[in-house]
Scaffold this active site. Structure first.
Site, PDB file in Angstrom:
ATOM      1  N   THR A 138       7.383  29.149 -51.268  1.00 60.97           N
ATOM      2  CA  THR A 138       6.317  28.237 -50.896  1.00 60.97           C
ATOM      3  C   THR A 138       6.217  28.170 -49.382  1.00 60.97           C
ATOM      4  O   THR A 138       7.151  28.535 -48.678  1.00 60.97           O
ATOM      5  CB  THR A 138       6.551  26.828 -51.502  1.00 60.97           C
ATOM      6  OG1 THR A 138       5.443  25.989 -51.177  1.00 60.97           O
ATOM      7  CG2 THR A 138       7.830  26.200 -50.987  1.00 60.97           C
ATOM      8  N   CYS A 139       5.059  27.736 -48.897  1.00 62.49           N
ATOM      9  CA  CYS A 139       4.845  27.560 -47.459  1.00 62.49           C
ATOM     10  C   CYS A 139       3.833  26.431 -47.281  1.00 62.49           C
ATOM     11  O   CYS A 139       3.799  25.517 -48.096  1.00 62.49           O
ATOM     12  CB  CYS A 139       4.380  28.870 -46.813  1.00 62.49           C
ATOM     13  SG  CYS A 139       2.849  29.520 -47.473  1.00 62.49           S
ATOM     14  N   LEU A 140       3.013  26.483 -46.264  1.00 62.47           N
ATOM     15  CA  LEU A 140       2.042  25.406 -46.047  1.00 62.47           C
ATOM     16  C   LEU A 140       0.833  25.552 -46.968  1.00 62.47           C
ATOM     17  O   LEU A 140       0.416  24.594 -47.597  1.00 62.47           O
ATOM     18  CB  LEU A 140       1.599  25.372 -44.584  1.00 62.47           C
ATOM     19  CG  LEU A 140       0.696  24.211 -44.188  1.00 62.47           C
ATOM     20  CD1 LEU A 140       1.425  22.880 -44.355  1.00 62.47           C
ATOM     21  CD2 LEU A 140       0.213  24.361 -42.756  1.00 62.47           C
ATOM     22  N   TRP A 167       2.654  23.459 -49.475  1.00 63.92           N
ATOM     23  CA  TRP A 167       2.930  22.058 -49.172  1.00 63.92           C
ATOM     24  C   TRP A 167       1.669  21.209 -49.274  1.00 63.92           C
ATOM     25  O   TRP A 167       1.714  20.069 -49.731  1.00 63.92           O
ATOM     26  CB  TRP A 167       3.556  21.906 -47.786  1.00 63.92           C
ATOM     27  CG  TRP A 167       3.611  20.482 -47.359  1.00 63.92           C
ATOM     28  CD1 TRP A 167       2.852  19.877 -46.408  1.00 63.92           C
ATOM     29  CD2 TRP A 167       4.444  19.454 -47.901  1.00 63.92           C
ATOM     30  NE1 TRP A 167       3.156  18.551 -46.330  1.00 63.92           N
ATOM     31  CE2 TRP A 167       4.133  18.255 -47.237  1.00 63.92           C
ATOM     32  CE3 TRP A 167       5.410  19.428 -48.903  1.00 63.92           C
ATOM     33  CZ2 TRP A 167       4.759  17.051 -47.523  1.00 63.92           C
ATOM     34  CZ3 TRP A 167       6.039  18.223 -49.179  1.00 63.92           C
ATOM     35  CH2 TRP A 167       5.720  17.056 -48.496  1.00 63.92           C
TER      36      TRP A 167
END
Length: 180
Positions: A138-140, A167
């Protein structure tokens, strides 16, 4: 119409990829267009080289590698997946993080996944996933996590997925739940 589009793409892709000197595997598959007729379309798949030889992997935004918010919540609750957040540490401090995730910045993913489990735990503060364990990146907003997924797959990780909403999607769902 679909046949024309497919043929155009099948003529362009080899030229573009040849210029970039990427070795290709070429397969054909039958596509059904909106009129119900079938046509052949060429599909190119770049090889992934890893320890033990070359593996072939389809790099597409396939639904089987995407994890929804609800699926991620279930995986975290059951403890059946390692969640790796590939954002930079300052981003986690500024925006927040998914509880239970391990922070491994994108630039360090390749090296991190080749560390010994003890070194991984010491450096990143979490248990290193095995190559056969479920790993969700996962990331932004889902862009860097897709890159991390491809990196992990090239290192032999077979059950890699990513959370395309990142996120931003997590925070949106969590805020909606607290308002209810």
């Amino acid at each position: 119409m679909a046949l024309n589009s497919c043929l155009k793409v099948s003529r362009i892709i080899p030229r573009v990829l040849h210029r970039n000197a990427i070795h290709l595997a070429c397969t054909t598959r039958t596509l059904k267009n909106c009129l119900g007729t079938h046509s052949l379309c060429v599909q190119y798949t770049p090889p992934v080289t890893c320890r033990g030889g070359t593996q072939w992997r389809y790099f597409s935004s396939s639904k089987e590698i995407d994890v929804s918010y609800e699926e991620l919540k279930k995986l975290l609750a059951a403890g059946t997946a390692s969640v790796i957040d590939v954002r930079e540490p300052w981003e986690l401090r500024e925006y927040g993080n998914i509880p239970g995730s391990i922070n491994v910045p994108l630039g360090q993913v390749s090296n991190a996944l080749q560390l010994s489990p003890e070194d991984f735990k010491e450096k990143y503060g979490g248990t290193m996933p095995s190559q056969t364990e479920n790993v969700v990146f996962t990331c932004l907003a889902g862009v860097r996590s897709k890159t991390a997924l491809d990196t992990a797959a090239s290192l032999g990780y077979s059950k890699v997925k990513h959370f395309p909403g990142g996120w931003q999607d997590w925070a949106k769902h969590e805020i909606l739940q607290t308002k209810e």
